[in-house]
Scaffold this motif. Structure first.
Motif, PDB file in Angstrom:
ATOM      1  N   ASP A   1       2.799  -9.794  -8.469  1.00  0.00           N
ATOM      2  CA  ASP A   1       1.338  -9.730  -8.442  1.00  0.00           C
ATOM      3  C   ASP A   1       0.786  -9.038  -9.693  1.00  0.00           C
ATOM      4  OD1 ASP A   1      -1.226 -10.161  -7.488  1.00  0.00           O
ATOM      5  OD2 ASP A   1      -1.196  -8.472  -6.104  1.00  0.00           O
TER       6      ASP A   1
ATOM      7  N   ARG B   1      -6.024  -0.565  -8.225  1.00  0.00           N
ATOM      8  CA  ARG B   1      -6.805  -1.720  -7.785  1.00  0.00           C
ATOM      9  C   ARG B   1      -7.832  -1.322  -6.735  1.00  0.00           C
ATOM     10  NH1 ARG B   1      -2.780  -6.960  -7.685  1.00  0.00           N
ATOM     11  NH2 ARG B   1      -2.074  -6.717  -9.828  1.00  0.00           N
ATOM     12  N   ARG B   2      -7.501  -0.344  -5.906  1.00  0.00           N
ATOM     13  CA  ARG B   2      -8.460   0.099  -4.868  1.00  0.00           C
ATOM     14  C   ARG B   2      -9.647   0.815  -5.490  1.00  0.00           C
ATOM     15  NH1 ARG B   2      -4.546   2.392  -0.042  1.00  0.00           N
ATOM     16  NH2 ARG B   2      -4.007   0.356   0.798  1.00  0.00           N
TER      17      ARG B   2
ATOM     18  N   GLU C   1       1.284  -0.631   4.547  1.00  0.00           N
ATOM     19  CA  GLU C   1       0.521   0.549   4.123  1.00  0.00           C
ATOM     20  C   GLU C   1       1.455   1.626   3.584  1.00  0.00           C
ATOM     21  OE1 GLU C   1      -2.677   2.627   3.049  1.00  0.00           O
ATOM     22  OE2 GLU C   1      -2.758   0.611   3.897  1.00  0.00           O
TER      23      GLU C   1
ATOM     24  N   PRO D   1      -1.796  -6.758  -1.528  1.00  0.00           N
ATOM     25  CA  PRO D   1      -2.395  -6.573  -0.203  1.00  0.00           C
ATOM     26  C   PRO D   1      -1.471  -6.957   0.960  1.00  0.00           C
ATOM     27  CG  PRO D   1      -3.944  -7.659  -1.677  1.00  0.00           C
ATOM     28  CD  PRO D   1      -2.613  -7.630  -2.376  1.00  0.00           C
ATOM     29  N   ASP D   2      -0.444  -7.748   0.680  1.00  0.00           N
ATOM     30  CA  ASP D   2       0.503  -8.152   1.728  1.00  0.00           C
ATOM     31  C   ASP D   2       1.473  -7.041   2.096  1.00  0.00           C
ATOM     32  OD1 ASP D   2      -0.605 -10.695   1.492  1.00  0.00           O
ATOM     33  OD2 ASP D   2       1.006 -11.426   0.203  1.00  0.00           O
TER      34      ASP D   2
ATOM     35  N   ARG E   1      -1.481  -0.143  -6.647  1.00  0.00           N
ATOM     36  CA  ARG E   1      -2.360  -0.272  -5.478  1.00  0.00           C
ATOM     37  C   ARG E   1      -3.538   0.697  -5.603  1.00  0.00           C
ATOM     38  NH1 ARG E   1       0.084   0.455   0.413  1.00  0.00           N
ATOM     39  NH2 ARG E   1       0.349  -1.790   0.374  1.00  0.00           N
TER      40      ARG E   1
END
Length: 66
Positions: free
Chosen positions: A12, A63-64, A37, A33-34, A60
């Motif tokens: 990704d 990107r958040r 958590e 996103p897959d 992550r």
């Protein structure tokens, strides 16, 4: 059904290394996103180590914040 094409060390858009990227794709993950958590769960996959988890965590978080 055939194997997913080898896209090298990228997952990704994140450079995590060929073994880790391949392990994630083989496990059915296709994008950040897959992923679960708790990224430490990925350590059970052969080829995914602490460095890959750290890089994915940073990606992550970046990107958040967009």
């Amino acid at each position: 059904m055939g194997e997913a094409p080898d896209s090298g060390p990228m997952f990704d858009g994140v450079r995590i290394g060929r073994p880790a990227a391949g392990a994630l794709r083989h496990a059915g993950y296709r994008a950040l996103p897959d992923l679960p958590e708790d990224l430490d769960e990925l350590l059970s996959l052969h080829g995914v180590g602490p460095k890959a988890v750290r890089i994915l965590t940073e990606a992550r978080n970046t990107r958040r914040s967009w």
